[in-house]
Each structure stands twice: as structure tokens, then as C-alpha cells.
Motif scaffolding. Structure first.
Motif, PDB file in Angstrom:
ATOM      1  N   GLY A 196       0.777  -1.236   0.000  1.00 31.24           N
ATOM      2  CA  GLY A 196       0.000   0.000   0.000  1.00 31.24           C
ATOM      3  C   GLY A 196       0.807   1.283   0.000  1.00 31.24           C
ATOM      4  O   GLY A 196       0.530   2.188  -0.807  1.00 31.24           O
ATOM      5  N   PRO A 197       1.815   1.436   0.886  1.00 36.23           N
ATOM      6  CA  PRO A 197       2.547   2.702   0.947  1.00 36.23           C
ATOM      7  C   PRO A 197       3.361   3.020  -0.305  1.00 36.23           C
ATOM      8  O   PRO A 197       3.870   4.135  -0.453  1.00 36.23           O
ATOM      9  CB  PRO A 197       3.478   2.503   2.153  1.00 36.23           C
ATOM     10  N   PHE A 198       3.502   2.039  -1.205  1.00 31.06           N
ATOM     11  CA  PHE A 198       4.349   2.235  -2.384  1.00 31.06           C
ATOM     12  C   PHE A 198       3.562   2.151  -3.692  1.00 31.06           C
ATOM     13  O   PHE A 198       4.145   2.189  -4.772  1.00 31.06           O
ATOM     14  CB  PHE A 198       5.466   1.190  -2.388  1.00 31.06           C
ATOM     15  N   GLN A 199       2.231   2.063  -3.584  1.00 34.28           N
ATOM     16  CA  GLN A 199       1.419   1.982  -4.783  1.00 34.28           C
ATOM     17  C   GLN A 199       1.389   3.319  -5.508  1.00 34.28           C
ATOM     18  O   GLN A 199       1.629   4.374  -4.926  1.00 34.28           O
ATOM     19  CB  GLN A 199       0.003   1.526  -4.435  1.00 34.28           C
ATOM     20  N   GLY A 200       1.119   3.256  -6.816  1.00 34.66           N
ATOM     21  CA  GLY A 200       1.055   4.458  -7.622  1.00 34.66           C
ATOM     22  C   GLY A 200       2.406   4.996  -8.050  1.00 34.66           C
ATOM     23  O   GLY A 200       2.499   6.118  -8.550  1.00 34.66           O
ATOM     24  N   GLN A 201       3.471   4.173  -7.866  1.00 31.62           N
ATOM     25  CA  GLN A 201       4.831   4.619  -8.206  1.00 31.62           C
ATOM     26  C   GLN A 201       5.513   3.680  -9.201  1.00 31.62           C
ATOM     27  O   GLN A 201       6.724   3.639  -9.285  1.00 31.62           O
ATOM     28  CB  GLN A 201       5.659   4.739  -6.935  1.00 31.62           C
ATOM     29  N   LYS A 202       4.720   2.932  -9.945  1.00 30.57           N
ATOM     30  CA  LYS A 202       5.203   2.056 -11.010  1.00 30.57           C
ATOM     31  C   LYS A 202       6.129   0.945 -10.508  1.00 30.57           C
ATOM     32  O   LYS A 202       7.006   0.484 -11.235  1.00 30.57           O
ATOM     33  CB  LYS A 202       5.908   2.871 -12.104  1.00 30.57           C
ATOM     34  N   VAL A 203       5.900   0.489  -9.275  1.00 30.14           N
ATOM     35  CA  VAL A 203       6.692  -0.611  -8.735  1.00 30.14           C
ATOM     36  C   VAL A 203       6.399  -1.900  -9.495  1.00 30.14           C
ATOM     37  O   VAL A 203       7.319  -2.615  -9.915  1.00 30.14           O
ATOM     38  CB  VAL A 203       6.425  -0.782  -7.225  1.00 30.14           C
ATOM     39  N   PRO A 261      -6.219  -2.533 -12.520  1.00 33.44           N
ATOM     40  CA  PRO A 261      -4.806  -2.160 -12.392  1.00 33.44           C
ATOM     41  C   PRO A 261      -3.868  -3.152 -13.063  1.00 33.44           C
ATOM     42  O   PRO A 261      -2.873  -2.750 -13.680  1.00 33.44           O
ATOM     43  CB  PRO A 261      -4.591  -2.123 -10.875  1.00 33.44           C
ATOM     44  N   SER A 262      -4.178  -4.443 -12.987  1.00 27.63           N
ATOM     45  CA  SER A 262      -3.357  -5.454 -13.641  1.00 27.63           C
ATOM     46  C   SER A 262      -3.414  -5.296 -15.153  1.00 27.63           C
ATOM     47  O   SER A 262      -2.399  -5.409 -15.858  1.00 27.63           O
ATOM     48  CB  SER A 262      -3.827  -6.855 -13.237  1.00 27.63           C
ATOM     49  N   GLN A 263      -4.592  -5.017 -15.675  1.00 26.82           N
ATOM     50  CA  GLN A 263      -4.741  -4.822 -17.118  1.00 26.82           C
ATOM     51  C   GLN A 263      -3.950  -3.601 -17.584  1.00 26.82           C
ATOM     52  O   GLN A 263      -3.301  -3.632 -18.645  1.00 26.82           O
ATOM     53  CB  GLN A 263      -6.223  -4.678 -17.456  1.00 26.82           C
ATOM     54  N   ARG A 264      -3.956  -2.553 -16.798  1.00 30.64           N
ATOM     55  CA  ARG A 264      -3.212  -1.348 -17.152  1.00 30.64           C
ATOM     56  C   ARG A 264      -1.704  -1.606 -17.119  1.00 30.64           C
ATOM     57  O   ARG A 264      -0.960  -1.110 -17.984  1.00 30.64           O
ATOM     58  CB  ARG A 264      -3.578  -0.215 -16.195  1.00 30.64           C
ATOM     59  N   PRO A 323      12.607   8.229  -7.452  1.00 28.08           N
ATOM     60  CA  PRO A 323      12.865   7.426  -6.252  1.00 28.08           C
ATOM     61  C   PRO A 323      11.560   7.010  -5.570  1.00 28.08           C
ATOM     62  O   PRO A 323      10.588   7.771  -5.535  1.00 28.08           O
ATOM     63  CB  PRO A 323      13.684   8.368  -5.369  1.00 28.08           C
ATOM     64  N   ILE A 324      11.552   5.799  -5.045  1.00 25.55           N
ATOM     65  CA  ILE A 324      10.368   5.273  -4.360  1.00 25.55           C
ATOM     66  C   ILE A 324      10.212   5.969  -3.016  1.00 25.55           C
ATOM     67  O   ILE A 324      11.177   6.130  -2.264  1.00 25.55           O
ATOM     68  CB  ILE A 324      10.490   3.760  -4.170  1.00 25.55           C
ATOM     69  N   GLU A 325       8.989   6.365  -2.718  1.00 20.90           N
ATOM     70  CA  GLU A 325       8.688   7.003  -1.438  1.00 20.90           C
ATOM     71  C   GLU A 325       7.698   6.154  -0.657  1.00 20.90           C
ATOM     72  O   GLU A 325       6.799   5.550  -1.232  1.00 20.90           O
ATOM     73  CB  GLU A 325       8.073   8.388  -1.666  1.00 20.90           C
ATOM     74  N   ARG A 326       7.880   6.127   0.651  1.00 18.35           N
ATOM     75  CA  ARG A 326       6.857   5.531   1.526  1.00 18.35           C
ATOM     76  C   ARG A 326       5.813   6.601   1.806  1.00 18.35           C
ATOM     77  O   ARG A 326       6.115   7.629   2.417  1.00 18.35           O
ATOM     78  CB  ARG A 326       7.480   5.039   2.824  1.00 18.35           C
ATOM     79  N   ARG A 327       4.599   6.348   1.338  1.00 17.53           N
ATOM     80  CA  ARG A 327       3.541   7.337   1.469  1.00 17.53           C
ATOM     81  C   ARG A 327       2.479   6.845   2.450  1.00 17.53           C
ATOM     82  O   ARG A 327       2.115   5.667   2.436  1.00 17.53           O
ATOM     83  CB  ARG A 327       2.898   7.617   0.108  1.00 17.53           C
ATOM     84  N   PRO A 328       1.962   7.720   3.285  1.00 14.00           N
ATOM     85  CA  PRO A 328       0.906   7.292   4.217  1.00 14.00           C
ATOM     86  C   PRO A 328      -0.361   6.901   3.483  1.00 14.00           C
ATOM     87  O   PRO A 328      -0.760   7.553   2.512  1.00 14.00           O
ATOM     88  CB  PRO A 328       0.686   8.527   5.096  1.00 14.00           C
TER      89      PRO A 328
END
Length: 228
Positions: free
Chosen positions: A124-131, A161-164, A216-221
Motif C-alpha cells: 500500500g505505501p508504495f502503490q502508484g509509483q510504477k513498482v 490495475p493489472s490490465q493497465r 525514487p520510491i517514497e513511503r507514502r501514508p
């Protein structure tokens, strides 16, 4: 900073011997294959992210309500590290060593030179960052380097999200397997994608274009997540 390189893992003890087990390094991620040596701390981290904080298995066969002991002993160790045709990887931020997700090789078929990429989630904290996108493209490059001619991707018809991610990674949509399986109380249509070796030079350009845009990957709340 390397955008792709591999490191041998001679101590790997998992059942999958179909392809060499290596650590794969990308612009931000280090993918490391896991086996029965996975620590209690690591497996609890994976369980917390995927089954407690969020149900990242909602489109997969595993039922997170089974509890931690089942997750570690039957799912991680029993199903994954002891499967001869599956090679799972933990995705880590290579700068912080934090676990940020999972990605996997599945259905490895050396005779036909086909392989599937699947069982993917991002914490969760790393979603939306193309991991997931970066880890997928690293596995794609490694599979092609090994001489596979077809890489497959299959996903639940509701898993947008998987399809994207499949489309962004350069996979070609092939069609829908209608009512392909019954999963968690409902019938699933499976969306099928692939990349073949003939087109991989063009796909590699897509990968290179993605890699130069990564930050860079960020830990996001994430509101509602344990510990946030």
C-alpha cells in the motif's frame, strides 16, 4: 545507476530449477528469489502488507482470511518455494532494502520456451509509483535473455490495475477466456496478454522509455493501514 543487471544466487534452495535463480537489479528495485530460508520477519511483512492492511489477494485463489500460519507454511513455502515451475521474487527498494511488493515467474515451460509473469502485488505505501511495472519489465528482460519466445500475462476481468500494467509493460491483448474459472464465489473471465520474441526489440524501447522516467520510491501514508 544500472537499469538492468543480474546477480547469481548460488545458495537458492527452492524447487524451481527450470531457470537460473538470480537477483535482478533495476533502476530502483532489487528482485530477490525467495525459498524456505525466508525469515519470519520477512514473511510477516509480506502477510501484513498483502493480507491485513489490504486484501491484495482478492483476485487470486489464496484466501487471506486463512491466517498467518497458513500464509507462511502453505502459501509461501508449500505452494511457492516447493513448486518446480514457479520462481517468486521479493521486490525491494534497493536503496532502503524495504520490501515493496512481489512478482513471480509461473508456468515455466522449457520445452515450448514459454513463461508467465503473475502473482503480483505492491504494498500500500508504495502503490502508484510504477513498482509493479518496473518489476514486470525486469522479469521480461530476464526471460528474453534466457531464450523464452513467449511471455504470458493473465488477469481477472475485474482487475483493472493489472490490465493497465500489462498494457504499459508492452504486452499485447490476445482475448478473453470466458468463464475460465470459478473464484471466490463468482465466475471469472480471464484477460490474456502476451509478448513474443519477434516483437521484443520494440517492447524493449518501451521498457527503456519507462525506466528513464522513474523517480525514487517514497513511503507514502495510506489512511487506514496498520502503522500508518
Amino acid at each position: 545507476m544500472p537499469d538492468y543487471c543480474v546477480h547469481p544466487c548460488p545458495s537458492f534452495s527452492g524447487a524451481c530449477k527450470a531457470i537460473p535463480a538470480v537477483a535482478i537489479e533495476g533502476p530502483r528495485l532489487l528482485l530477490t528469489p525467495f525459498d524456505e530460508s525466508i525469515t519470519e520477519e520477512e514473511s510477516r511483512t509480506l502477510y501484513q502488507y498483502s493480507c491485513v492492511d489490504q486484501d491484495l489477494y482478492r483476485w487470486m485463489r489464496f484466501d487471506p482470511r486463512s491466517g498467518y500460519d497458513v500464509y507462511r507454511n502453505q502459501h509461501l513455502i508449500g505452494r511457492w518455494t516447493r513448486s518446480a515451475d514457479r520462481l517468486p521474487f521479493i521486490a525491494r527498494d534497493k536503496h532502503t532494502n524495504e520490501i515493496v511488493g512481489i512478482n513471480s515467474f509461473m508456468s515455466i515451460n522449457g520445452n515450448d520456451k514459454t513463461i508467465e509473469i503473475g502473482h503480483i502485488w505492491t504494498a500500500g505505501p508504495f502503490q502508484g509509483q510504477k513498482v509493479a511495472l518496473e518489476s514486470t519489465q525486469l522479469l521480461m528482460r530476464y526471460a528474453m535473455d534466457l531464450g523464452f519466445v513467449r511471455i504470458e500475462w493473465r488477469t481477472h476481468h475485474k482487475n483493472v490495475p493489472s490490465q493497465r500494467t500489462a498494457a504499459a509493460a508492452g504486452f499485447t491483448f490476445e482475448g478473453i477466456l470466458r468463464k475460465q474459472r470459478f473464484l471466490k464465489g463468482e465466475t471469472q473471465n480471464t484477460f490474456s496478454y502476451s509478448v513474443i520474441d519477434d516483437e521484443f526489440d520494440a517492447v524493449r524501447k518501451t521498457i527503456d522509455a519507462v525506466f528513464v522516467t522513474l523517480r525514487p520510491i517514497e513511503r507514502r501514508p495510506v489512511p487506514g493501514l496498520t502503522g500508518e
